[in-house]
Design a protein around this motif. Structure first.
Motif, short mmCIF file in Angstrom:
data_model
loop_
_atom_site.label_atom_id
_atom_site.label_comp_id
_atom_site.label_asym_id
_atom_site.label_seq_id
_atom_site.Cartn_x
_atom_site.Cartn_y
_atom_site.Cartn_z
N SER A 4 0.79 -1.23 0.00
CA SER A 4 0.00 0.00 0.00
C SER A 4 0.83 1.28 0.00
N GLY A 5 2.02 1.26 -0.57
CA GLY A 5 2.84 2.46 -0.62
C GLY A 5 3.30 2.93 0.75
N VAL A 6 3.40 2.01 1.70
CA VAL A 6 3.77 2.35 3.07
C VAL A 6 5.03 1.62 3.51
N GLU A 7 5.16 0.38 3.08
CA GLU A 7 6.28 -0.46 3.53
C GLU A 7 6.63 -1.49 2.49
N LYS A 8 7.87 -1.93 2.57
CA LYS A 8 8.34 -3.05 1.75
C LYS A 8 8.81 -4.12 2.70
N THR A 9 8.43 -5.35 2.41
CA THR A 9 8.78 -6.46 3.29
C THR A 9 9.52 -7.55 2.52
N GLY A 10 10.29 -8.30 3.27
CA GLY A 10 10.97 -9.46 2.72
C GLY A 10 11.09 -10.51 3.80
N PRO A 11 10.93 -11.77 3.45
CA PRO A 11 10.97 -12.83 4.46
C PRO A 11 12.38 -13.06 5.00
N LEU A 12 12.44 -13.32 6.28
CA LEU A 12 13.70 -13.74 6.91
C LEU A 12 13.74 -15.27 6.89
N PRO A 13 14.93 -15.85 7.00
CA PRO A 13 15.01 -17.32 6.94
C PRO A 13 14.41 -18.01 8.15
N GLY A 14 14.16 -17.28 9.21
CA GLY A 14 13.57 -17.87 10.40
C GLY A 14 13.08 -16.78 11.34
N PRO A 15 12.38 -17.15 12.40
CA PRO A 15 11.83 -16.14 13.31
C PRO A 15 12.89 -15.53 14.22
N LEU A 16 12.61 -14.32 14.69
CA LEU A 16 13.39 -13.70 15.76
C LEU A 16 12.59 -13.86 17.03
N SER A 17 13.26 -14.04 18.15
CA SER A 17 12.58 -14.12 19.43
C SER A 17 12.03 -12.75 19.80
N LEU A 18 10.85 -12.71 20.36
CA LEU A 18 10.23 -11.46 20.79
C LEU A 18 10.37 -11.24 22.29
N ALA A 19 11.21 -12.02 22.94
CA ALA A 19 11.40 -11.90 24.38
C ALA A 19 11.77 -10.47 24.76
#
Length: 109
Positions: A4-19
């Motif tokens: 939507s003209g706001v952000e560009k995203t790309g997948p990471l190879p795995g998750p980051l911890s949200l701790a």
């Protein structure tokens, strides 16, 4: 992927911890972030409001906004967009768990 003209995203190879991270964030234009539900690295170039699952990691180079021609003309000099620094370079490839977002060094915003 452009959203939507706001952000560009790309997948990471795995998750980051949200701790230790907040439930979400309201990123500013120029922020770099992580979108946990999609495991995506995100560049915010438009006005994104608060959204659960967003973690702001840092900012893009503000100076580049005034001279975008450096991206192609001097990509390894004045054209850098984002610099990442590992906190423990010797541990690359040795971890069996997701890296924590709090372990990413942050420059003042």
């Amino acid at each position: 992927v452009d959203h939507s003209g706001v952000e560009k995203t790309g997948p990471l190879p795995g998750p980051l911890s949200l701790a230790g991270q907040p439930e979400g964030a309201d990123p500013d234009i120029g922020d770099v972030g992580y979108y946990a539900p999609g495991q995506d690295f995100v560049l915010y170039y438009g006005d994104q409001s608060y959204f659960d699952g967003i973690v702001v990691l840092g900012r893009m180079d503000d100076a580049l906004a005034g001279s975008p021609e450096h991206v192609n003309g001097d990509p390894y000099g004045e054209g850098w967009m984002i610099r990442l620094r590992l906190t423990e370079p010797g541990e690359v490839g040795t971890s069996k768990t997701a890296p924590t977002i709090s372990s990413i060094p942050r420059r003042p915003m």
